[in-house]
Write a protein that holds these residues in place. Structure first.
Motif, PDB file in Angstrom:
ATOM      1  N   GLU A  29      -8.266  -1.551  -1.589  1.00 19.78           N
ATOM      2  CA  GLU A  29      -7.876  -2.948  -1.748  1.00 19.78           C
ATOM      3  C   GLU A  29      -6.927  -3.047  -2.935  1.00 19.78           C
ATOM      4  O   GLU A  29      -7.210  -2.528  -4.008  1.00 19.78           O
ATOM      5  CB  GLU A  29      -9.108  -3.807  -1.994  1.00 19.78           C
ATOM      6  N   GLU A  66       0.131  -7.003  -8.351  1.00 18.75           N
ATOM      7  CA  GLU A  66       1.384  -7.048  -7.596  1.00 18.75           C
ATOM      8  C   GLU A  66       2.291  -8.164  -8.103  1.00 18.75           C
ATOM      9  O   GLU A  66       3.499  -7.976  -8.255  1.00 18.75           O
ATOM     10  CB  GLU A  66       1.103  -7.262  -6.103  1.00 18.75           C
ATOM     11  N   THR A  99       0.847  -1.185   0.000  1.00 14.78           N
ATOM     12  CA  THR A  99       0.000   0.000   0.000  1.00 14.78           C
ATOM     13  C   THR A  99       0.878   1.229   0.000  1.00 14.78           C
ATOM     14  O   THR A  99       2.044   1.186   0.383  1.00 14.78           O
ATOM     15  CB  THR A  99      -0.912   0.025   1.240  1.00 14.78           C
ATOM     16  N   VAL A 141      -1.997 -16.614  -5.209  1.00 12.67           N
ATOM     17  CA  VAL A 141      -2.184 -15.192  -4.975  1.00 12.67           C
ATOM     18  C   VAL A 141      -3.615 -14.989  -4.492  1.00 12.67           C
ATOM     19  O   VAL A 141      -4.563 -15.305  -5.219  1.00 12.67           O
ATOM     20  CB  VAL A 141      -1.925 -14.365  -6.251  1.00 12.67           C
ATOM     21  N   ASN A 142      -3.754 -14.510  -3.259  1.00 18.06           N
ATOM     22  CA  ASN A 142      -5.064 -14.227  -2.689  1.00 18.06           C
ATOM     23  C   ASN A 142      -5.992 -15.436  -2.788  1.00 18.06           C
ATOM     24  O   ASN A 142      -7.125 -15.341  -3.246  1.00 18.06           O
ATOM     25  CB  ASN A 142      -5.687 -13.005  -3.376  1.00 18.06           C
ATOM     26  N   GLU A 143      -5.490 -16.589  -2.400  1.00 13.60           N
ATOM     27  CA  GLU A 143      -6.230 -17.855  -2.365  1.00 13.60           C
ATOM     28  C   GLU A 143      -6.637 -18.376  -3.739  1.00 13.60           C
ATOM     29  O   GLU A 143      -7.521 -19.218  -3.858  1.00 13.60           O
ATOM     30  CB  GLU A 143      -7.444 -17.741  -1.451  1.00 13.60           C
ATOM     31  N   HIS A 144      -6.025 -17.888  -4.815  1.00 18.37           N
ATOM     32  CA  HIS A 144      -6.275 -18.399  -6.161  1.00 18.37           C
ATOM     33  C   HIS A 144      -4.970 -18.956  -6.700  1.00 18.37           C
ATOM     34  O   HIS A 144      -3.898 -18.392  -6.490  1.00 18.37           O
ATOM     35  CB  HIS A 144      -6.772 -17.293  -7.098  1.00 18.37           C
ATOM     36  N   ASP A 194      -4.858  -5.016  -5.863  1.00 17.38           N
ATOM     37  CA  ASP A 194      -5.019  -6.176  -6.727  1.00 17.38           C
ATOM     38  C   ASP A 194      -3.781  -7.060  -6.601  1.00 17.38           C
ATOM     39  O   ASP A 194      -2.696  -6.679  -7.051  1.00 17.38           O
ATOM     40  CB  ASP A 194      -5.209  -5.714  -8.165  1.00 17.38           C
ATOM     41  N   PRO A 195      -3.904  -8.252  -5.993  1.00 13.13           N
ATOM     42  CA  PRO A 195      -2.727  -9.110  -5.797  1.00 13.13           C
ATOM     43  C   PRO A 195      -2.141  -9.616  -7.110  1.00 13.13           C
ATOM     44  O   PRO A 195      -0.950  -9.854  -7.202  1.00 13.13           O
ATOM     45  CB  PRO A 195      -3.247 -10.252  -4.936  1.00 13.13           C
ATOM     46  N   TRP A 196      -2.990  -9.796  -8.159  1.00 13.45           N
ATOM     47  CA  TRP A 196      -2.450 -10.236  -9.439  1.00 13.45           C
ATOM     48  C   TRP A 196      -1.577  -9.148 -10.047  1.00 13.45           C
ATOM     49  O   TRP A 196      -0.546  -9.433 -10.643  1.00 13.45           O
ATOM     50  CB  TRP A 196      -3.575 -10.612 -10.403  1.00 13.45           C
TER      51      TRP A 196
END
Length: 139
Positions: free
Chosen positions: A13, A19, A2, A116-119, A15-17
């Motif tokens: 929020e 990142e 952040t 990434v973020n549970e995916h 985006d983990p993808w």
């Protein structure tokens, strides 16, 4: 990550993808010792040939099926019928070995599983050269 200038109430929020993609881009840029991989570069460089460029534009929208293969196992019908929930099937791949990435049942790359973020996702680690792909067709 952040922005350090954001307060806790206004942190959006992230985006983990995005990142993960930024991390990959940073790793690629910092790896200056490795020469650029020309495997797919020739398709984009049409050399001013408008007919070839138009042909490439037409095929870019053709859907293909990508299948990551963790491993394989040959078994008899009897063994298959004996499987039940909770059964463990031992694959031919060793733990930690790269996934084989197939496009329309042809091996084109290798990669590793990332979360990434549970995916689940796949990070491409190697793209096979055209000669390696031809050798795989012969098998």
């Amino acid at each position: 990550m952040t922005d350090i200038n954001q307060t806790s109430g206004e942190q959006a929020e992230v985006d983990p993808w995005a990142e993960a993609m930024n991390e990959q881009a940073a790793a690629t840029q910092s790896d200056a010792a490795k020469p650029a991989d020309p495997v797919f570069k020739a398709l984009e460089d049409t050399g001013g040939n408008k007919a070839l460029a138009r042909t490439l534009d037409m095929i870019k929208d053709i859907p293909v099926t990508m299948s990551p293969i963790l491993g394989k196992k040959k078994m008899t019908i009897k063994e298959l019928l004996e499987l039940s929930p909770g059964s463990v099937v031992q694959l031919d791949a060793m733990a930690g070995s790269p996934l084989v990435i197939m496009i329309n049942n042809y091996e084109i790359a290798k990669g590793e599983v990332v979360v990434v973020n549970e995916h689940y996702g796949i990070r491409i680690t190697e793209i096979l050269t055209p000669s390696e792909r031809m050798q795989n067709l012969i098998k």
